[in-house]
Design a protein around this motif. Structure first.
Motif: not given
Length: 862
Positions: A168-181
């Protein structure tokens, strides 16, 4: 992350609780299994009977306990005194637990505080062969052991939760990074390029876009908006009412109200406007407006609407024209469909032969078959008028060439005016100004002309209207030609049918007859009826129905009617006549002569009845036909329960007869199913209406026929209708003489003398000599070749009938004797003297009969 942790904790708690519950349940189940196994083990009961049971049971219980993985196995007597225990010093002490349920024969589990600590134990009874509880066995685990098992599974649960938390932590981080990008990661150049693209699209679209602020200034206007509203180049930033746009458009923009697809005129353009309020950044309210130029769209929409209406007209014409196989009705349907959607007035003129189902010829006069219009006071030729169009008229030209004639201005149509100057002047003066004369052409034959007149609409007919008229009359012409062909076949079938039915019923004295026949509206069927005089003043009554319609059914009916006449001449009883008729229909099927047009088997029904006015007996049989009705002289009407029998042509089943004795004046009613069967009612209801219509005393057959037709005859019958009502008469005793003949050749002379005396009493002296010759031959043959008893009967009716009956079934045959033969001339003389002669078989034997014509002064007139 917090939500994931909370969910994980909840899941862990639930898993631990569930695991403990499952382990506790497993511990109880294992305790029960071990205790029951030990209680039922071999040698346990013998050990309990030993002087010292503990000496045998203690080592056995410990060995079993270790093998089964439980903490204790305790064997005790019914008082709870232990024979075994993991702690030997506890042997002989009382068991800690509840033993009463087990003493009652039940298995009991519980959790107690025992010598080993808190325990989960099961207690089971040990029973003797007679079922008596003789000892108890308890097995179980301590709670500590259960907790150890649960604790062994806890690390697996924790590792699973930790893995889920990491994912869950890794998935949240990846999604947040993609949204920022995708949102906040753009640089200056990228944002500038995006704005340029947006600006290029804004000014390139073929739709005007305006944005105003709350103070009425024009903040944005793309190129299309400037073109549609003729805005100056410096319009942006200026008040809306100062940029020179149309006043109505400016008022709409300043109002700020919501507008959806609102049409405004701006110069020579029609603009479709949509307006919505905006709240940019909390600043004073403004508006966003889009504008479309719908001038060309309106023109296209108008043309599309016209095409849609024409397609709808053609679609409706396909369903509304040709609903019946009637030429006149089809012409009326064409006129009804075209008014007022295509023309203000429509007239249909058909060649006169078409109305009779014939082929039209060149130059045939045309009859006005249908007229329809938006008003009824028009000066056009009236309905039913026979019109001889001059060659110069559009109607004559179209009829001759098969091409549609268009007259856009009737005022400038000298060829049309020449037809009838006075009437054409009235038509033009009335206001009818344009005409399309479309020939009704189908399968290469022109049937007539359909005329479409325009009056209310000022524009004349054009070429598009000509195409529509061709489509309309093309569909109508095919329907009319089908109706014409059907009319011709219908007329032929009706003519054939009526020619095959009896025109005038034969003279006979047995019954008074009223009859009725009407062919079906949609096609002639094979219904028929007949009245057939039979020897001995009897009469045969027949009604039949051939399945199907058209010429085939009518022709088959004629063959069956002829066959009935031929079979009745053999004087067959009704059941034998139907059997022979059934064989004939089967042969017709096999030979293909009677097969239905679609290849199916020919089907027919028939009812045949023979009435004897002397005995008043009526014998009848039917083959799949409707049952007859009998109306008593007092008006009581009953439906006879005559066995139906199979329809003709099926074979394999015999026909049954029924014999009724009818009072004088009774009425026998025969009919076909078309009279009582209708789609709108059940056949039982039709039979009841028929019975009610006939239930009136003292009514003659003609009155009964009228009553039946008034009650049951439909306006447009879907099947043929045949009705035959016969009121019975009787031949009185003063017209019948009969004697028993002694079975002796010497009795012939005495019988001749009696017959001669009877004829003189009847005033028939002229027939005495011929009658004596006939009786001499018939009685002599009966005595010589027949069997006793022998009977003689004389009937004085329209003819004088001599009947000689005996018990033999052997019939004499007429032959021509040679010059040297001593015999063989008797029947020849009978045939020469009498008008008719023949043989009739009866259940008792046979009857030989001969008929003589009465002299003019001795005939019976009914």
């Amino acid at each position: 992350m917090a939500i994931v942790v909370l969910l994980a904790a909840g899941a862990l708690l639930a898993l631990v609780l569930q695991s403990r519950h499952d382990i506790d349940r497993e511990a109880r189940n294992r305790s029960v299994s071990v205790a029951q196994t030990f209680a039922n083990s071999l040698g346990l009961r013998e050990a309990l009977k030993a002087p010292d049971p503990s000496l045998i049971l203690q080592p056995l219980a410990e060995e079993t306990r270790k093998a089964a993985g439980v903490d204790f196995i305790v064997v005790m007597d019914t008082q709870g005194i232990r024979y075994s225990h993991p702690q030997p010093d506890r042997i002989g002490e009382r068991f800690v637990g509840t033993i009463e349920p087990s003493l009652a024969g039940r298995v009991h589990t519980e959790s107690v505080q025992g010598p080993l600590g808190k325990e989960i134990q099961a207690i089971v009874p040990v029973t003797s062969a007679e079922g008596e509880v003789i000892a108890l066995v308890s097995a179980g685990l301590t709670v500590k052991s259960v907790s150890d098992i649960a604790n062994q599974q806890l690390p697996v649960f924790l590792l699973s939760i930790a893995g889920g938390l990491v994912l869950a932590t890794v998935g949240s981080a990846l999604i947040s990074r993609r949204l920022r990008r995708q949102t906040h990661g753009l640089g200056t150049q990228e944002m500038t390029r995006m704005y340029e693209h947006h600006d290029a699209v804004l000014h390139a679209v073929r739709e005007g876009v305006l944005i105003t602020d709350g103070e009425g200034r024009l903040l944005l206007a793309n190129d299309e908006a400037g073109r549609l509203l003729d805005l100056p180049d410096d319009a942006e930033g200026r008040p809306v009412d100062e940029v020179g746009m149309d006043r109505r458009m400016a008022d709409l923009l300043l109002s700020g109200r919501i507008a959806t697809d609102e049409v405004l005129e701006a110069g020579d353009r029609l603009l479709v406007v949509n307006q919505r309020p905006t709240h940019p950044g909390g600043r004073p309210q403004g508006s966003a407006v889009t504008i479309r130029d719908s001038t060309e769209m309106q023109l296209l929409s108008s043309r599309a609407e016209t095409a849609r209406k024409r397609l709808k007209l053609l679609y409706d014409a396909g369903g509304d024209i040709g609903t019946t196989l009637d030429v006149v009705r089809t012409a009326e349907e064409l006129a009804d469909v075209a008014v007022p959607r295509f023309a203000d007035f429509v007239t249909v003129d058909l060649a006169d032969p078409v109305l009779n189902g014939d082929e039209p010829g060149p130059g045939a006069d045309m009859r006005r078959t249908a007229v329809n219009g938006i008003r009824s006071d028009h000066p056009l030729y009236p309905l039913g008028a026979l019109i001889d169009f001059l060659p110069s008229t559009p109607q004559a030209r179209g009829y001759g060439t098969g091409a549609v004639e268009l007259v856009q201005d009737l005022r400038d149509a000298p060829g049309w005016h020449a037809q009838d100057p006075r009437r054409t002047a009235e038509i033009v003066g009335y206001g009818i100004h344009s005409l399309i004369a479309a020939p009704l052409k189908a399968r290469g034959v022109v049937l007539g002309v359909a005329n479409f007149w325009r009056w209310q609409k000022p524009e004349p007919f054009d070429e598009d209207d000509v195409s529509l008229a061709e489509e309309l009359v093309g569909r109508a012409a095919v329907a009319m030609d089908n109706a014409r062909r059907y009319t011709r076949e219908h007329h032929l079938a009706v003519t054939l049918q009526r020619s095959l039915l009896p025109r005038d019923l034969p003279e006979q004295s047995a019954v008074d007859v009223a009859h009725f026949y009407q062919p079906a509206q949609s096609g002639v069927g094979g219904d028929w009826f007949d009245v057939i005089p039979l020897p001995g003043s009897r009469v045969g009554l027949v009604v039949g129905d051939v399945v199907g319609h058209g010429l085939h059914a009518a022709a088959t009916m004629g063959r069956l009617r002829t066959a009935v006449h031929n079979f009745s001449s053999l004087d067959l009883p009704p059941d034998e006549l139907l059997a022979r008729l059934d064989d004939l229909v089967q042969r017709m099927d096999q030979e293909g002569d009677g097969a239905a047009p679609d290849g199916g088997v020919l089907g027919a029904t028939c009812l045949y009845a023979v009435y004897d006015p002397v005995s008043r007996n009526c014998t009848m049989a039917r083959a799949g036909h409707m049952p007859p009705l009998v109306v008593a002289p007092d008006g009581t009407t009953t439906i006879t329960e005559l066995p139906a029998g199979p329809p003709l042509g099926l074979g394999g089943m015999p026909f049954e007869t029924m014999e009724l004795r009818l009072a004088e004046g009774s009425q026998l009613v025969l009919y076909t199913d078309g009279l009582v069967e209708e789609r709108s009612r059940d056949i039982a209801e039709g039979l009841e209406k028929l019975r009610t219509a006939l239930s009136h005393p003292g009514r003659d057959p003609d009155a009964g026929r009228r009553a039946v037709l008034d009650a049951l005859l439909p306006d447009q019958p879907s099947d043929d209708i045949a009705l035959l009502i016969a009121r019975t008469r009787t031949l009185g005793a003063d017209r019948v003489a009969q004697w028993d003949v002694p079975f002796d050749p010497s009795a012939v002379g005495a019988m001749r003398s009696r017959a001669a005396a009877q004829l003189e009493e009847w005033g028939l002296e002229e027939l005495v000599f011929s009658t004596e010759l006939i009786l001499s031959e018939l009685i002599t043959n009966a005595i010589r070749y027949g069997a006793a008893p022998v009977h003689l009967r004389l009937l004085r009716d329209r003819t004088l009938t001599c009947e000689v009956g005996d018990s033999s079934s052997t019939a004499p045959h007429l032959r021509y004797a040679a010059g040297m033969d001593e015999g063989g001339r008797g029947l020849f003389l009978v045939a020469q003297i009498s008008e008719h002669w023949g043989t009739r078989y009866t259940p008792e034997g046979k009857v030989i009969w001969a008929e003589q014509v009465l002299p003019a002064d001795g005939r019976i007139v009914s």
